[in-house]
Design an enzyme around this catalytic site. Structure first.
Site, PDB file in Angstrom:
ATOM      1  N   LYS A  22      -3.158   1.390   2.002  1.00 23.38           N
ATOM      2  CA  LYS A  22      -1.944   1.054   2.764  1.00 23.38           C
ATOM      3  C   LYS A  22      -0.870   0.486   1.833  1.00 23.38           C
ATOM      4  O   LYS A  22       0.294   0.891   1.890  1.00 23.38           O
ATOM      5  CB  LYS A  22      -2.280   0.008   3.825  1.00 23.38           C
ATOM      6  CG  LYS A  22      -1.068  -0.656   4.482  1.00 23.38           C
ATOM      7  CD  LYS A  22      -1.440  -1.630   5.576  1.00 23.38           C
ATOM      8  CE  LYS A  22      -1.805  -2.982   5.059  1.00 23.38           C
ATOM      9  NZ  LYS A  22      -0.647  -3.841   4.702  1.00 23.38           N
ATOM     10  N   ASN A  23      -1.265  -0.424   0.945  1.00 23.34           N
ATOM     11  CA  ASN A  23      -0.279  -1.144   0.131  1.00 23.34           C
ATOM     12  C   ASN A  23       0.211  -0.367  -1.074  1.00 23.34           C
ATOM     13  O   ASN A  23       1.056  -0.862  -1.828  1.00 23.34           O
ATOM     14  CB  ASN A  23      -0.838  -2.515  -0.275  1.00 23.34           C
ATOM     15  CG  ASN A  23      -0.961  -3.441   0.928  1.00 23.34           C
ATOM     16  OD1 ASN A  23      -0.439  -3.117   2.001  1.00 23.34           O
ATOM     17  ND2 ASN A  23      -1.663  -4.536   0.779  1.00 23.34           N
ATOM     18  N   CYS A 117       5.282 -14.395   9.129  1.00 22.28           N
ATOM     19  CA  CYS A 117       4.212 -13.792   9.939  1.00 22.28           C
ATOM     20  C   CYS A 117       3.125 -14.847  10.065  1.00 22.28           C
ATOM     21  O   CYS A 117       3.261 -15.970   9.585  1.00 22.28           O
ATOM     22  CB  CYS A 117       3.687 -12.526   9.267  1.00 22.28           C
ATOM     23  SG  CYS A 117       2.754 -12.872   7.795  1.00 22.28           S
ATOM     24  N   ARG A 122       6.628 -16.149   4.115  1.00 14.29           N
ATOM     25  CA  ARG A 122       6.887 -14.846   3.476  1.00 14.29           C
ATOM     26  C   ARG A 122       8.364 -14.676   3.077  1.00 14.29           C
ATOM     27  O   ARG A 122       9.051 -13.765   3.520  1.00 14.29           O
ATOM     28  CB  ARG A 122       6.451 -13.701   4.389  1.00 14.29           C
ATOM     29  CG  ARG A 122       5.077 -13.826   4.997  1.00 14.29           C
ATOM     30  CD  ARG A 122       3.938 -13.765   4.011  1.00 14.29           C
ATOM     31  NE  ARG A 122       3.787 -12.498   3.352  1.00 14.29           N
ATOM     32  CZ  ARG A 122       3.167 -11.433   3.858  1.00 14.29           C
ATOM     33  NH1 ARG A 122       2.692 -11.495   5.071  1.00 14.29           N
ATOM     34  NH2 ARG A 122       3.052 -10.307   3.167  1.00 14.29           N
ATOM     35  N   PRO A 123       8.936 -15.573   2.272  1.00 13.28           N
ATOM     36  CA  PRO A 123      10.343 -15.426   1.862  1.00 13.28           C
ATOM     37  C   PRO A 123      10.560 -14.174   1.015  1.00 13.28           C
ATOM     38  O   PRO A 123       9.598 -13.608   0.480  1.00 13.28           O
ATOM     39  CB  PRO A 123      10.584 -16.685   1.030  1.00 13.28           C
ATOM     40  CG  PRO A 123       9.255 -17.096   0.546  1.00 13.28           C
ATOM     41  CD  PRO A 123       8.274 -16.702   1.613  1.00 13.28           C
ATOM     42  N   ASP A 307      -6.421 -10.744   0.086  1.00 16.71           N
ATOM     43  CA  ASP A 307      -6.702  -9.843   1.214  1.00 16.71           C
ATOM     44  C   ASP A 307      -8.190  -9.669   1.465  1.00 16.71           C
ATOM     45  O   ASP A 307      -8.568  -9.009   2.443  1.00 16.71           O
ATOM     46  CB  ASP A 307      -6.055  -8.474   0.978  1.00 16.71           C
ATOM     47  CG  ASP A 307      -4.542  -8.555   1.026  1.00 16.71           C
ATOM     48  OD1 ASP A 307      -3.888  -7.594   0.628  1.00 16.71           O
ATOM     49  OD2 ASP A 307      -4.032  -9.615   1.436  1.00 16.71           O
ATOM     50  N   ARG A 399      -3.115  -1.816  12.259  1.00 16.25           N
ATOM     51  CA  ARG A 399      -2.006  -1.730  11.286  1.00 16.25           C
ATOM     52  C   ARG A 399      -2.518  -1.326   9.912  1.00 16.25           C
ATOM     53  O   ARG A 399      -1.842  -0.672   9.150  1.00 16.25           O
ATOM     54  CB  ARG A 399      -1.307  -3.092  11.164  1.00 16.25           C
ATOM     55  CG  ARG A 399      -0.582  -3.531  12.407  1.00 16.25           C
ATOM     56  CD  ARG A 399       0.221  -4.777  12.156  1.00 16.25           C
ATOM     57  NE  ARG A 399       1.015  -4.629  10.931  1.00 16.25           N
ATOM     58  CZ  ARG A 399       1.787  -5.598  10.442  1.00 16.25           C
ATOM     59  NH1 ARG A 399       1.840  -6.763  11.057  1.00 16.25           N
ATOM     60  NH2 ARG A 399       2.485  -5.433   9.355  1.00 16.25           N
TER      61      ARG A 399
END
Ligand code: EPZ
Length: 422
Positions: A22-23, A117, A122-123, A307, A399
């Protein structure tokens, strides 16, 4: 909202095919905005987040075609908007990845400021500062990042004081079309950054040092159409291997790469697993044993990935011994622990460190998913402990995991999806 109904007490065994990462897929889709002409992407995972990213660029007038199994062709020639709207960006923070390419290729971009989130604020300040260093004029107002450059971005020396994966990817993409040389210091070294770089090089970009903490990019005037296959998902791989270890089972993950997940494999060996690997497969055999608890400290690649933290927390809940988990990347990535405590997990949280005492007394219970990897960890625990578990809000898991229930069923997991309609 869909739920998962899971019957526990299973020993997982068999084979499962890992999907594309995904990433890696998300920044590579954004890279299609850098070139007028088709970018052919294969080994594309069928994920909600990938669909969101494809929808995002399609709403800009970009042509997106499914051209085969796990294959998509993207052509930006007919692009007619440089705006990433709030309605889509709020559902997926990685939408920020269109900012650099749009600015570099079209000289303007209007991207909704991604909110925080569940796992943290998460800047995106490092993305913005990097692009400003390359000459962009950026205003953040009314919830949008409005960026402009007259002519081409200028190469610059950019130092990230925090390692940022998508920040590195945004600047990397922008630099491919900038005038002159860009040097990114303290760059993220994740394999997904390297995969993006390899795709960009296939498109004609001049990039040295991807996968190290210094990446040098010499800008070119234009990029060409190309094709690229997305690397396997190392986090999905690790998720299935840890699930096997927790269950005392024996599972082989196929279409994966052992060379991009050393830290996770080392921790599984420390937990008592027997690991065999080939070019594109990893076999874990626990030989029916209960895993030993392992200590975890998350950090940027090649150290232990944040993760995979939730998945190892699940394993430590049913392992032999006491363990400590320290989360150093995100400020709020322990929400799965509260749900594990509902299942009988013996967990003490002190700031960004959790102490877990392994137990064989855990039982199924109704729990709630809170973010992507937390959801996966609850599925893993539910498959192993005795009794029934109902997991709510599993849209989080869709997701980032392709057909997770089918894949767990293939290796003996008793998991069914209960759709909201029935
Ligand atoms: C990427 O997120 C991944 N997402 C995340 O995976 C992953 O957890 C994370 O990297 C860390 O490995 C994608 O690649 C799409 P960061 P990203 O920028 O890039 C701070 C998953 O489960 N920071 O590397 O958003 C930030 O607050 C997801 O698949 C700034 O301060 O993460 C964090 O503390 C979750 N300013 C640290 O850097 C910035 O401008 C690392 O974040 C950017 C980041």
């Amino acid at each position: 909202m869909d739920k998962f109904l899971i019957e526990g007490g299973k020993c997982l065994s068999g084979e499962v095919r890992v999907s594309g990462a995904k990433n890696a897929a998300l920044p590579i889709i954004a890279a299609a905005l850098l070139v007028r002409g088709p970018l052919e992407i294969s080994n594309m995972p069928a994920l909600h987040d990938v669909n969101t990213m494809l929808k995002l660029i399609a709403c800009m007038g970009v042509d997106v075609k499914e051209t085969g199994d796990m294959q998509v062709t993207i052509d930006s020639s007919a692009i007619n908007s440089y705006k990433a709207p709030y309605e889509l960006v709020k559902t997926m923070r990685a939408s920020i990845l269109v900012l650099g390419p749009l600015l570099a290729h079209f000289g303007e971009a209007e991207v909704s400021l991604p909110g925080g989130c569940a796992i943290g604020s998460r800047p995106v300040d490092l993305h913005i500062r990097g692009l400003e260093a390359m000459g962009a004029t950026i205003v953040v107002e009314e919830g949008y990042i409005r960026a402009k450059i007259d002519g081409r971005l200028k190469g610059a020396k950019i130092f990230f004081d925090t390692v940022t994966v998508t920040g590195t990817e945004n600047i990397l993409m922008a630099a491919t079309l900038a005038e002159g040389q860009t040097i990114i210091e303290n760059a993220a070294k994740e394999p997904e950054v390297t995969d993006l770089a390899e795709c960009l090089i296939a498109m004609g970009a001049d990039i040295q040092g991807a996968g190290t903490d210094t990446i040098t990019i010499n800008g070119v005037s234009e990029l060409q159409a190309a094709s690229h296959s997305v690397i396997p998902d190392r986090i999905e791989t690790g998720t299935f291997l840890v699930a096997a270890a927790m269950s005392g089972g024996c599972v082989t993950t196929r279409a994966t790469r052992p060379d991009i997940q050393e830290a996770v494999l080392q921790k599984l060996i420390e937990a008592g697993a027997e690991i065999e690997t080939g070019d594109d497969w990893i076999k874990l055999d626990m030989k029916g044993k209960q895993p030993k608890a392992v200590n975890i400290t998350t950090a940027p690649y090649p150290a232990f990935p944040t993760d995979m933290q939730a998945q190892f927390a699940a394993m430590n809940c049913v392992a032999q011994g006491v363990s400590h988990i320290k989360e150093t990347i995100f400020e709020n990535r322990f929400m799965h622990m509260q749900e594990m405590i509902r299942m009988g997990g013996k967990i003490l949280i002190d700031g960004n460190t959790a102490t877990i005492e392994g137990s064989t007394e855990l039982k199924g219970a109704p729990v709630m998913a809170t973010d992507l990897r937390a959801s996966a960890s609850l599925v893993m625990l539910a498959l192993v402990v005795t009794g029934e578990t109902l997991i709510d809000r599993i849209y989080h898991i869709d997701r980032g995991y392709e057909n997770i229930e089918e894949k767990f069923q293939q290796i003996g997991g008793k998991i069914t999806r209960i759709s909201a309609t029935n």
